[in-house]
Scaffold this motif. Structure first.
Motif, PDB file in Angstrom:
ATOM      1  N   PRO A  42       0.808  -1.226   0.000  1.00 19.91           N
ATOM      2  CA  PRO A  42       0.000   0.000   0.000  1.00 19.91           C
ATOM      3  C   PRO A  42       0.835   1.268   0.000  1.00 19.91           C
ATOM      4  N   ALA A  43       2.012   1.236   0.641  1.00 21.90           N
ATOM      5  CA  ALA A  43       2.894   2.407   0.624  1.00 21.90           C
ATOM      6  C   ALA A  43       3.432   2.662  -0.782  1.00 21.90           C
ATOM      7  N   ALA A  44       3.746   1.597  -1.507  1.00 22.79           N
ATOM      8  CA  ALA A  44       4.235   1.750  -2.884  1.00 22.79           C
ATOM      9  C   ALA A  44       3.132   2.294  -3.788  1.00 22.79           C
ATOM     10  N   ARG A  45       1.888   1.913  -3.558  1.00 23.50           N
ATOM     11  CA  ARG A  45       0.787   2.462  -4.343  1.00 23.50           C
ATOM     12  C   ARG A  45       0.657   3.957  -4.123  1.00 23.50           C
ATOM     13  N   GLY A 250       9.987  -3.683  -8.846  1.00 23.40           N
ATOM     14  CA  GLY A 250       9.743  -2.327  -9.300  1.00 23.40           C
ATOM     15  C   GLY A 250       8.601  -1.715  -8.513  1.00 23.40           C
ATOM     16  N   PRO A 251       8.506  -0.371  -8.463  1.00 22.96           N
ATOM     17  CA  PRO A 251       7.424   0.265  -7.701  1.00 22.96           C
ATOM     18  C   PRO A 251       6.035  -0.184  -8.149  1.00 22.96           C
ATOM     19  N   GLU A 252       5.827  -0.325  -9.461  1.00 25.87           N
ATOM     20  CA  GLU A 252       4.502  -0.712  -9.951  1.00 25.87           C
ATOM     21  C   GLU A 252       4.172  -2.151  -9.584  1.00 25.87           C
ATOM     22  N   GLY A 253       5.146  -3.038  -9.732  1.00 23.36           N
ATOM     23  CA  GLY A 253       4.909  -4.433  -9.372  1.00 23.36           C
ATOM     24  C   GLY A 253       4.657  -4.602  -7.895  1.00 23.36           C
ATOM     25  N   LEU A 254       5.397  -3.847  -7.073  1.00 21.15           N
ATOM     26  CA  LEU A 254       5.197  -3.913  -5.629  1.00 21.15           C
ATOM     27  C   LEU A 254       3.821  -3.367  -5.259  1.00 21.15           C
TER      28      LEU A 254
END
Length: 424
Positions: A42-45, A250-254
């Motif tokens: 959720p933090a990466a989103r 990656g940020p999107e994958g996470l």
């Protein structure tokens, strides 16, 4: 008489037996747990490529909160935390509001921990597993069973080993790319602050060191040092894991991961680690959930005993000597939340309540005099401002829901006070 007195143990000597290393272990046991398994996605989103900046901001606020709490605990070595500090330093209402925020926030934390168990054990049936976990652990607490110090050490050791395995597997994988760590145009200030608020959840429990005022040697020196060391170690562990996972996913994958650490080892080509990570995450979450249910029920019991909550919740079981009505009430509420909310919503709501709780702790610490062990002035200022900034940067649903629940609690307090004034 003299020989009998000499033979009796001196309570103060028995209590003050812990040194810096012991206090650091207590802090690590409270901090290094299931939060890192749950909060990264959720933090990466929210932050995208600014995830690591958000982690650093969360750590700064956590340090200020823990330091303020430590100084207050040394002054008021009574159970209840900021519920006590707020009443003593700011007035009855602020202590009550802190206790209400704690119960609300930590109840949501319980739901988040239960959902973390479900996400790693059986992703397709996360809610069912979460409810089952809550029911089972509530039954254990009802019977007076809780984690021992040995269990805490075992859980910390297992979780650290799992996190180390994840980091090594991810960092050594061909799929790991350093370029994924670069801050890109997707990062916004609000996104970073929101991520920091969500990642604050992963540091939950750090102020438990502050409750050791009566048990450590030279608490004025030991507690601040232990807080700094424990937070530093935790930050390094979390940063290494976050870097490793971002380099692989990656940020999107996470951001799109349901169980990010298992996804990371799978993409890294270490599929054999998936069951190990699942077991480690489930164990950490179960340990955290057990302690959280125990803590929330005891705070609920204390507030009910002071008649800030229905006095029925202050009942103590005649056989098991536990606040069984409070245990059952907390278990039912957590089970309902675990069955109906999503993980991000639970983390955001939890963070809002706990950040308000620590904002009151920092405000209380500001009122301490130098003779009372006041922390450096910058600490409560940064802690108070940081708590409010991160709280109101959380997702709108968490802010709206949290503010509404706190307002409802304030309304109950006002009605109750007016009733008592008219019916002394």
């Amino acid at each position: 008489m003299a020989s009998k007195a000499a033979a009796e143990p001196v309570p103060d000597e028995l209590r003050r037996r812990l040194g810096v290393a012991d206090a650091v272990l207590v802090g690590l046991g409270a901090m290094i747990g299931a939060g890192i398994f749950a909060a990264l996605a959720p933090a990466a989103r929210a932050a995208g490529s600014g995830l690591l900046i958000g982690l650093g901001a969360a750590a700064v606020v956590a340090y200020c909160n823990a330091t303020s709490s430590a100084r207050l605990a040394a002054r008021y070595p009574a159970s209840g935390g900021t519920y006590v500090y707020g009443r003593m330093r700011l007035g009855d209402f602020w202590g009550y509001l802190a206790g209400w925020a704690f119960v609300v926030g930590k109840t949501a934390s319980c739901a988040a921990m239960a959902l973390t168990v479900g996400a790693y054990v059986w992703p397709g049936g996360a809610h069912a597993v979460a409810v089952a976990a809550v029911v089972a652990l509530t039954a254990l607490n009802y019977a007076g069973v809780h984690r021992s110090a040995l269990a805490t050490r075992v859980i910390v050791a297992v979780v650290l080993a799992v996190l180390a395995a994840v980091a090594v597997a991810a960092l050594s994988a061909d799929a790991a790319e350093v370029d994924r760590l670069r801050v890109g145009a997707d990062m916004t200030v609000r996104g970073v602050l929101q991520a920091a608020g969500l990642l604050f959840f992963a540091f939950a429990g750090y102020a438990r060191i502050a409750t050791l005022g009566e048990e450590v040697r030279d608490p004025a020196r030991t507690i601040p040092r232990a807080i700094g060391v424990a937070l530093g170690i935790t930050l390094v562990v979390y940063a290494v894991v976050a870097v490793a996972v971002v380099m692989v996913l990656g940020p999107e994958g996470l951001a799109g991961a349901t169980a990010p650490l298992t996804d990371a080892v799978r993409v890294a080509g270490a599929g054999w680690l998936v069951p190990v990570v699942r077991v480690g995450a489930a164990l950490a979450a179960l340990g955290s959930l057990l302690a959280l249910i125990l803590g929330v029920s005891r705070t609920t019991f204390a507030m009910a005993r002071d008649r800030h909550l229905p006095h029925l919740l202050a009942a103590v079981h005649p056989r098991f000597a536990v606040p069984h009505h409070a245990e059952v009430a907390v278990g039912v509420v957590v089970a309902v939340l675990a069955a109906t909310v999503d993980l991000r919503g639970a983390i955001g709501f939890s963070s809002f309540g706990v950040l308000v709780y620590y904002a009151i702790a920092n405000a209380s610490a500001w009122t301490l005099s130098s003779a009372e062990g006041r922390p450096p002035r910058l600490v409560p200022v940064v802690g108070f401002a940081g708590c409010l900034l991160l709280a109101f940067a959380l997702p709108y649903s968490a802010v709206g829901g949290g503010a509404a629940v706190l307002a409802a609690g304030a309304g109950v307090y006002a009605v109750r006070r007016r009733w008592r004034a008219r019916h002394p």
